[in-house]
Write an enzyme that holds these catalytic residues in place. Structure first.
Site, PDB file in Angstrom:
ATOM      1  N   HIS A  15       1.047  -1.202   0.039  1.00 47.11           N
ATOM      2  CA  HIS A  15       0.054   0.083   0.132  1.00 47.11           C
ATOM      3  C   HIS A  15       0.807   1.229   0.125  1.00 47.11           C
ATOM      4  CE1 HIS A  15      -2.606   3.176   1.770  1.00 47.11           C
ATOM      5  NE2 HIS A  15      -3.646   2.371   1.212  1.00 47.11           N
ATOM      6  N   LYS A  23      -6.589   0.073  -8.099  1.00 47.60           N
ATOM      7  CA  LYS A  23      -7.272   1.267  -7.253  1.00 47.60           C
ATOM      8  C   LYS A  23      -7.543   2.164  -7.893  1.00 47.60           C
ATOM      9  CE  LYS A  23      -8.540  -1.488  -3.965  1.00 47.60           C
ATOM     10  NZ  LYS A  23      -9.971  -1.979  -3.708  1.00 47.60           N
TER      11      LYS A  23
END
Length: 452
Positions: free
Chosen positions: A243, A289
């Site tokens: 992330h 994403k």
């Protein structure tokens, strides 16, 4: 690394909620980019809306709307986001509060900020009778590492002797040690979750306050290395998904421990270069994403640190020393044609940087500025203080990364600024997300580096 030609994300004909939203955003931004590129002087007319952002931020200092009451436990963060955004735009509260015009329109003063942050600190007594404690998101709230980081950054942004003197460093250190676990990770608060953010926020504060002691640091680098995933980025804890925010936290903490080079830097580079969206120009935080302007800092600062580690110039200790002593002076600007030509030939204009800073600046300036002030995640969402702070910080990283790194290598480079020179922001330190002058002031106040 260069983003041209721009292209949408490949369609695999397997629609999901995210892929449908991605297509919608691409259609929306394609229209915005078409208008921008159709203008013969598009980049020259692309402006940072300072005159809109400054009053919007100052209204937040004067008081928050009733609708934001659900963020009561994030008030230290909101104060940090606003003050940091103002400083990046060149507005310093301790200087402006002496102006009669400011005094007439605004009641907040720097000493009010210090007094309020002091009220956010909670002390306890340990088994041996020693005081320990940390800052909460507001007065009388649970001490937590995230708002502690925000609170100390606020005091660094104020930067007065009163502000620095208000930080109870010995109590903080005792509390930090209580949060350390048997496997050398940290909890966000007592009996709280274990999170890589806890390590970064703890070590960033400890470095600024000169309390990063050997017992605090022992074994932590080994734990952080276990957080690197097969993708190359870092997760919240071992075996989690990579992330952008956690990767920044892990890499920055490792650099503060002089251990960043122990990561697999090549797989990290492969993963982080995949975060820049080819059509949008901004970054996403994970594979598959959506683009989000806050990653302009989280990923942009990661690039800045990674590039320095891969420069093969000097030891990692010298790299960290450079990041702690970066220049905070802004270069002068000239309209001379030869200067413009030199700027066009700078690193980054020909794709020799790890990310396309111009594409990132286009996304932030064209797509993320709200007409009423503030910056947003992505259109058509509204502006908020969080995305304003991290969008501006990322914009500053994109503008100054070359100059900061090259100065460490004994070379010169001007900022890489898209549009008019008035778009130039104050340099931002990629390790702490503070203006470099505020980092230097804190380091000078709390003394020489006795532990790192």
């Amino acid at each position: 690394f260069c983003m041209d030609p721009r292209a949408p994300l490949p369609d695999d004909s397997l629609p999901t909620v995210t892929s449908l939203e991605q297509s919608r955003i691409e259609r929306y931004l394609t229209q915005m980019f078409a208008v921008y590129r159709a203008s013969p002087n598009g980049s020259e007319t692309l402006k940072l809306l300072r005159e809109k952002h400054l009053p919007w931020l100052l209204r937040g200092l004067d008081g928050l709307e009733h609708s934001m009451k659900y963020l009561d436990n994030s008030r230290t963060w909101i104060l940090y986001w606003i003050l940091h955004s103002l400083e990046l735009l060149g507005f310093r509260l301790t200087e402006q509060e002496a102006d009669p015009e400011f005094q007439k329109n605004h009641s907040l003063r720097s000493h009010h900020v210090v007094d309020w942050i002091v009220r956010c600190f909670t002390s306890h007594t340990d088994e041996e009778g020693n005081l320990y404690g940390g800052y909460g998101g507001g007065p009388n709230q649970l001490p937590h590492l995230a708002p502690t980081y925000a609170a100390v950054n606020v005091l660094c942004l104020i930067g007065t002797k009163e502000a620095f003197a208000s930080i109870p460093t010995e109590q903080l250190l005792r509390w930090f040690l209580r949060l350390k676990t048997d496997n050398n990770s940290f909890r966000m608060h007592e009996e709280g979750e274990i999170d890589i953010r806890a390590i970064y926020t703890c070590f960033a504060v400890a470095t600024l306050c000169n309390i990063l002691t050997p017992p605090l640091a022992a074994g932590v680098a080994d734990y952080l290395l276990r957080c690197q995933t097969w993708e190359g980025g870092l997760g919240c804890e071992p075996y989690d998904e990579a992330h952008g925010g956690y990767t920044f936290c892990g890499l920055a903490a490792l650099m503060l421990l002089h251990s960043g080079s122990r990561l697999d830097l090549h797989t990290l580079g492969r993963w982080v270069t995949s975060r820049q969206m080819r059509l949008e120009g901004g970054f996403n935080g994970r594979a598959n994403k959506l683009v989000d302007s806050c990653y302009s800092f989280w990923v942009g600062a990661t690039f800045s640190m990674l590039q320095s580690l891969l420069s093969d110039k000097g030891s990692e200790a010298s790299i960290i020393s450079h990041f702690l002593t970066l220049t905070d002076t802004l270069p002068t600007h000239s309209d001379n044609d030869s200067d413009a030509q030199a700027l066009a030939e700078q690193p980054g204009r020909t794709g020799d940087w790890f990310f396309d800073e111009i594409a990132l600046q286009e996304y932030v300036l064209l797509c993320c500025q709200a007409e009423g002030g503030g910056l947003k995640d992505k259109p058509p969402k509204p502006a908020d203080y969080y995305h304003t702070c991290y969008s501006l910080a990322g914009l500053a990283i994109a503008q100054h990364s070359h100059r900061q790194l090259y100065s460490g290598l004994g070379l010169s480079a001007d900022p890489c600024v898209l549009g008019d020179h008035s778009n130039l922001l104050v340099p931002c330190n990629p390790l702490f997300n503070l203006p470099q002058v505020r980092v230097r002031a804190a380091l000078l106040h709390f003394g020489s580096r006795t532990h790192i």
